[in-house]
Design a protein around this motif. Sequence first.
Motif, PDB file in Angstrom:
ATOM      1  N   LEU A 182       0.824  -1.202   0.000  1.00  0.00           N
ATOM      2  CA  LEU A 182       0.000   0.000   0.000  1.00  0.00           C
ATOM      3  C   LEU A 182       0.866   1.262   0.000  1.00  0.00           C
ATOM      4  O   LEU A 182       0.616   2.205  -0.754  1.00  0.00           O
ATOM      5  N   ALA A 183       1.898   1.277   0.819  1.00  0.00           N
ATOM      6  CA  ALA A 183       2.807   2.426   0.872  1.00  0.00           C
ATOM      7  C   ALA A 183       3.543   2.589  -0.462  1.00  0.00           C
ATOM      8  O   ALA A 183       3.709   3.712  -0.958  1.00  0.00           O
ATOM      9  N   SER A 184       3.969   1.486  -1.047  1.00  0.00           N
ATOM     10  CA  SER A 184       4.666   1.544  -2.330  1.00  0.00           C
ATOM     11  C   SER A 184       3.734   2.065  -3.428  1.00  0.00           C
ATOM     12  O   SER A 184       4.146   2.893  -4.254  1.00  0.00           O
ATOM     13  N   ASP A 185       2.489   1.590  -3.438  1.00  0.00           N
ATOM     14  CA  ASP A 185       1.524   2.058  -4.437  1.00  0.00           C
ATOM     15  C   ASP A 185       1.221   3.545  -4.259  1.00  0.00           C
ATOM     16  O   ASP A 185       1.079   4.279  -5.240  1.00  0.00           O
ATOM     17  N   ALA A 186       1.126   3.989  -3.009  1.00  0.00           N
ATOM     18  CA  ALA A 186       0.868   5.408  -2.754  1.00  0.00           C
ATOM     19  C   ALA A 186       2.031   6.257  -3.239  1.00  0.00           C
ATOM     20  O   ALA A 186       1.843   7.319  -3.843  1.00  0.00           O
ATOM     21  N   GLU A 187       3.246   5.791  -3.008  1.00  0.00           N
ATOM     22  CA  GLU A 187       4.421   6.527  -3.471  1.00  0.00           C
ATOM     23  C   GLU A 187       4.461   6.560  -5.002  1.00  0.00           C
ATOM     24  O   GLU A 187       4.762   7.600  -5.596  1.00  0.00           O
ATOM     25  N   GLN A 188       4.144   5.445  -5.645  1.00  0.00           N
ATOM     26  CA  GLN A 188       4.122   5.394  -7.104  1.00  0.00           C
ATOM     27  C   GLN A 188       3.061   6.348  -7.662  1.00  0.00           C
ATOM     28  O   GLN A 188       3.301   7.051  -8.648  1.00  0.00           O
ATOM     29  N   GLN A 189       1.897   6.394  -7.008  1.00  0.00           N
ATOM     30  CA  GLN A 189       0.830   7.298  -7.432  1.00  0.00           C
ATOM     31  C   GLN A 189       1.285   8.755  -7.305  1.00  0.00           C
ATOM     32  O   GLN A 189       1.027   9.578  -8.182  1.00  0.00           O
ATOM     33  N   LEU A 190       1.992   9.075  -6.217  1.00  0.00           N
ATOM     34  CA  LEU A 190       2.527  10.427  -6.045  1.00  0.00           C
ATOM     35  C   LEU A 190       3.544  10.752  -7.131  1.00  0.00           C
ATOM     36  O   LEU A 190       3.558  11.872  -7.668  1.00  0.00           O
ATOM     37  N   ARG A 191       4.396   9.779  -7.472  1.00  0.00           N
ATOM     38  CA  ARG A 191       5.391   9.996  -8.529  1.00  0.00           C
ATOM     39  C   ARG A 191       4.697  10.318  -9.857  1.00  0.00           C
ATOM     40  O   ARG A 191       5.121  11.203 -10.588  1.00  0.00           O
ATOM     41  N   GLU A 192       3.625   9.581 -10.157  1.00  0.00           N
ATOM     42  CA  GLU A 192       2.911   9.804 -11.412  1.00  0.00           C
ATOM     43  C   GLU A 192       2.195  11.152 -11.411  1.00  0.00           C
ATOM     44  O   GLU A 192       2.202  11.862 -12.422  1.00  0.00           O
TER      45      GLU A 192
END
Length: 124
Positions: free
Chosen positions: A44-54
């Motif tokens: 979940l944390a990794s997906d949130a970080e990836q979403q922020l990057r995008e």
Amino acid sequence: MSIAGINGNEFIVLAILAAVLLGPEKLPDYARKTATLIRQLRRLASDAEQQLREDLGDEFEDLDLKRLDPRQYDPRRIISDALRENLDELTGLALSDSATARKPAPPRSPPPPSGTAPFDDEST
């Protein structure tokens, strides 16, 4: 090394306590569930970080996530800094007022005594 505020000795005590409370038959099941939960939270944390990057694009590199960590905020430091800022402002005002100091007002003399008391008879 400290994980979530728990040092090695505390972890050992918690592991022994868990073994005693849960028993040997339930302990592997709870350990498996805990491991699954930790994996899901990391994902979940990794997906949130990836979403922020995008979403942020190049601005993500400028974003300092450690600065936004609420654990770094110490209420005592925040209050101390705020008071220090106010003190600096007041000191600056006092210094600027002293540069343009005025002559102090003469002390007031008390009013002359009169025969009646200074209150309203009809108020009570």
